[in-house]
Design an enzyme around this catalytic site. Sequence first.
Site, PDB file in Angstrom:
ATOM      1  N   ARG A   1      48.244 -30.043 -46.460  1.00 40.80           N
ATOM      2  CA  ARG A   1      48.230 -31.253 -45.632  1.00 40.80           C
ATOM      3  C   ARG A   1      49.104 -31.064 -44.408  1.00 40.80           C
ATOM      4  NH1 ARG A   1      50.159 -36.278 -48.283  1.00 40.80           N
ATOM      5  NH2 ARG A   1      51.813 -34.889 -48.927  1.00 40.80           N
TER       6      ARG A   1
ATOM      7  N   SER B   1      56.225 -25.670 -51.898  1.00 46.80           N
ATOM      8  CA  SER B   1      56.628 -25.984 -53.278  1.00 46.80           C
ATOM      9  C   SER B   1      56.500 -24.793 -54.218  1.00 46.80           C
ATOM     10  CB  SER B   1      55.833 -27.178 -53.776  1.00 46.80           C
ATOM     11  OG  SER B   1      56.108 -28.263 -52.945  1.00 46.80           O
TER      12      SER B   1
ATOM     13  N   ASP C   1      58.919 -29.794 -52.951  1.00 47.35           N
ATOM     14  CA  ASP C   1      58.400 -31.157 -53.136  1.00 47.35           C
ATOM     15  C   ASP C   1      59.368 -32.086 -53.881  1.00 47.35           C
ATOM     16  OD1 ASP C   1      57.973 -29.706 -55.446  1.00 47.35           O
ATOM     17  OD2 ASP C   1      55.854 -30.194 -55.646  1.00 47.35           O
TER      18      ASP C   1
HETATM   19  C1  GLC Z   1      56.319 -25.185 -59.370  1.00 46.90           C
HETATM   20  C2  GLC Z   1      57.107 -24.657 -58.176  1.00 46.90           C
HETATM   21  C3  GLC Z   1      58.184 -25.635 -57.771  1.00 46.90           C
HETATM   22  C4  GLC Z   1      57.570 -26.995 -57.522  1.00 46.90           C
HETATM   23  C5  GLC Z   1      56.811 -27.453 -58.765  1.00 46.90           C
HETATM   24  C6  GLC Z   1      56.126 -28.797 -58.568  1.00 46.90           C
HETATM   25  O1  GLC Z   1      57.153 -25.244 -60.456  1.00 46.90           O
HETATM   26  O2  GLC Z   1      57.687 -23.417 -58.498  1.00 46.90           O
HETATM   27  O3  GLC Z   1      58.840 -25.179 -56.618  1.00 46.90           O
HETATM   28  O4  GLC Z   1      58.566 -27.914 -57.216  1.00 46.90           O
HETATM   29  O5  GLC Z   1      55.822 -26.487 -59.078  1.00 46.90           O
HETATM   30  O6  GLC Z   1      55.161 -28.733 -57.581  1.00 46.90           O
END
Ligand code: GLC
Length: 507
Positions: free
Chosen positions: A131, A193, A247
């Site tokens: 996004r 993320s 995130d």
């Molecule tokens: C995975 C990623 C992490 C993220 C999570 C939720 O665990 O490694 O960085 O926060 O997914 O999306």
Amino acid sequence: MGSEKETIKRSLTNIGQEDYYIRGIEGWNKMASPTSRPEPALSWLDSAIRVKPLQLADSWKKQQVEDALKKIHLTGAQVLRIKEVFHSEVERGIHEQPSSLQMENTYIPELPNGTEEGMFLALDLGGTNFRVILLELSNGALIRENVKRYHIREELRLGCGERLFDFLAECVSDFVRSQNLGGTRLPLGFTFSFPMIQKGLDVGILLTWTKSFNCPSVVGRDAVQMLREAINRRGDTHVEVLAVLNDTTGTLIQGAVLDKKTAIALILGTGSNACYIERADRVQHWEGQRHGEKEVIIDIEWGAFGDNGVLDFIKTDYDRKVDENSLITNSFTFEKYISGKYLGEIVRVIVVKLVEDCVLFGGTVSDALLTTGAFTTSFVSLIEQDTVGNNCENTPEILDKLGLSYNADDIAIMKYICETVSNRAALLVSICTATLLERLDRPDTTIAVDGSLYKYHPRLKSWMNKYIHLLAPEKKFKLLLAEDGSGKGAGLVAAIALRLKQRFSQT
Ligand code: GLC
């Protein structure tokens, strides 16, 4: 410092459980070996976490199902042991000792203060859709938000990393053009993320891919630098990447806008993770100059909890199978117990075993049931809706979709499996959340939560409320849905980064 941490992470994979205990987790090192530890009966806790027994007239079937699920049901003693181990891993991680928890410094030392002003771009990469978001803030409040989603094809998610970043830059250009902002300087917050080693607010070295991504060529590289290079190669926008974040961090920031008491954030979606506000003096990994920060957000990366073997005492054969079938094996142990990418798969693996034992569906499987990933976590949530509502609408529909022939017992067993697997996930998340609450020296804490699993599972929230309270009885807390932290939060983090940059350049 960063490379030291990388070496630690690498060497951790070579440390067996036994060795790990000998090196000593506080408290546990008093024990000769983890297996010799007697498990006390904790009847109060055992009964509080127990799910309702399976009701079946056929006692043989009932016994078979109970035996098959026995190890998925955590005991009270196991719950307390996980809590202790998590606490110890947090402590070790924050002090840069070997730990399966990364405890990454995000370099975000403050929350929005209501002075955030202007236009910001936010990028959100983590799921199969990328996004790009334009956010306009006035006095810290969002007054405009334009979003565009771009699907990321599998060949990009599993291919050459440079091409993935070129694609991200192409989307940024397309978006900026569509908003007629080609000539405007835009500060940008990048929600990336995945686990990163952060060397500053705008440096994030990718440690490993997770969820549905695996582009090995760029592991070990800085996500911000790769994005900047891809943007510069095109040279058709004026964006300035000011911050990279996770995130969970975005969710905490967004939560803080909704409720000032927010100090913990969780993502319970395809993946799972948590972050919280830590005292800056406890944080060892801090590259660059400190500026008298009192607090800082720590990204725990709890998905990797147990990758060093410390959670092996709860691992079942089903979990091993789910790991074997996953994109990256022997990695993200905890995430594979609790997150949306895997809960459906755990159920599927259990169901296949019970069909093989002739307990379910008269011993007949379907091709769909034998396909990895075919039983999604949304099915688990739908079947759970039937259980919570005491009806039987979604379950037969799902079994039809999977090409299975079933009777009333099969439906009851399916509901029981989904309940048991979901309940274990709720407990595990609650154990770690309760441990974090106890770590914070606050009388009242709001926990911001986002993610599809949390939003669509019909009773995850109520279980979490119950279990967190049970495990951290002294702490007052509230679970708050904070949607789209990875978008709105990223814009706010870019604004905070701008503020810090201006402040530090004056000192
Ligand atoms: C995975 C990623 C992490 C993220 C999570 C939720 O665990 O490694 O960085 O926060 O997914 O999306």
